[in-house]
Design a protein around this motif. Sequence first.
Motif, PDB file in Angstrom:
ATOM      1  N   ARG A 182      99.714  -0.601  -0.253  1.00 29.36           N
ATOM      2  CA  ARG A 182      99.201  -0.324  -1.597  1.00 29.36           C
ATOM      3  C   ARG A 182      99.880   0.950  -2.058  1.00 29.36           C
ATOM      4  NH1 ARG A 182      96.309  -3.711  -4.525  1.00 29.36           N
ATOM      5  NH2 ARG A 182      94.900  -2.121  -5.243  1.00 29.36           N
ATOM      6  N   LYS A 215     101.078   3.405  -5.615  1.00 32.04           N
ATOM      7  CA  LYS A 215     100.752   3.716  -6.997  1.00 32.04           C
ATOM      8  C   LYS A 215     101.920   3.337  -7.907  1.00 32.04           C
ATOM      9  CE  LYS A 215      97.552   7.087  -8.222  1.00 32.04           C
ATOM     10  NZ  LYS A 215      97.109   8.475  -8.330  1.00 32.04           N
ATOM     11  N   GLU A 216     101.599   2.630  -8.973  1.00 32.17           N
ATOM     12  CA  GLU A 216     102.592   2.226  -9.964  1.00 32.17           C
ATOM     13  C   GLU A 216     102.928   3.423 -10.860  1.00 32.17           C
ATOM     14  OE1 GLU A 216     103.488  -1.656 -10.802  1.00 32.17           O
ATOM     15  OE2 GLU A 216     103.602  -0.832  -8.785  1.00 32.17           O
ATOM     16  N   ASP A 256     102.470   3.691 -13.925  1.00 27.09           N
ATOM     17  CA  ASP A 256     101.401   3.893 -14.910  1.00 27.09           C
ATOM     18  C   ASP A 256     100.100   4.415 -14.287  1.00 27.09           C
ATOM     19  OD1 ASP A 256     100.437   1.667 -13.596  1.00 27.09           O
ATOM     20  OD2 ASP A 256     100.339   0.392 -15.373  1.00 27.09           O
ATOM     21  N   THR A 304      98.225   2.924 -11.846  1.00 33.51           N
ATOM     22  CA  THR A 304      97.411   1.908 -11.183  1.00 33.51           C
ATOM     23  C   THR A 304      97.956   1.634  -9.790  1.00 33.51           C
ATOM     24  OG1 THR A 304      98.753   0.102 -12.081  1.00 33.51           O
ATOM     25  CG2 THR A 304      96.843   0.802 -13.381  1.00 33.51           C
ATOM     26  N   TRP A 305      97.133   0.997  -8.948  1.00 28.57           N
ATOM     27  CA  TRP A 305      97.544   0.665  -7.596  1.00 28.57           C
ATOM     28  C   TRP A 305      97.975  -0.797  -7.560  1.00 28.57           C
ATOM     29  CZ3 TRP A 305      98.014   4.151  -3.710  1.00 28.57           C
ATOM     30  CH2 TRP A 305      97.438   5.410  -3.925  1.00 28.57           C
TER      31      TRP A 305
END
Length: 116
Positions: A30, A32-33, A35, A37-38
């Motif tokens: 997982r 972080k993007e 933007d 979000t995950w």
Amino acid sequence: MIEIEVQNETHQTQFRIKAVSVPRIGEGLRLKEPDGTWASYDVLDVWYQQADYGEVWVPYLHVKTTPADGMSAPAPTPGEAVAMDQAMPIADFLAKFEGDHEHETVKLNLDMSEEQ
């Protein structure tokens, strides 16, 4: 903690993360993007390169976003003996590595004394 260099194929970025262990090929992460979000990522490749500052080997990961449910390949049925991309049943493939004879154990002498 291990510092791991991550090369993200989806966003064409490169960054470092700290982890307790190095993930293996096929495992999920997982991350972080951009933007905030995950999102789930699949590990496509793992390799090690020697660092510029000494005899230290740095792990590298090549990751890609996990496909959405509608885009993923169908899971094989439990009774299916042949995967779609294989030309022979898995049992026959594994039998090639077993050999025709029983394996014999080799006794190791771990005595490090100088007397012989």
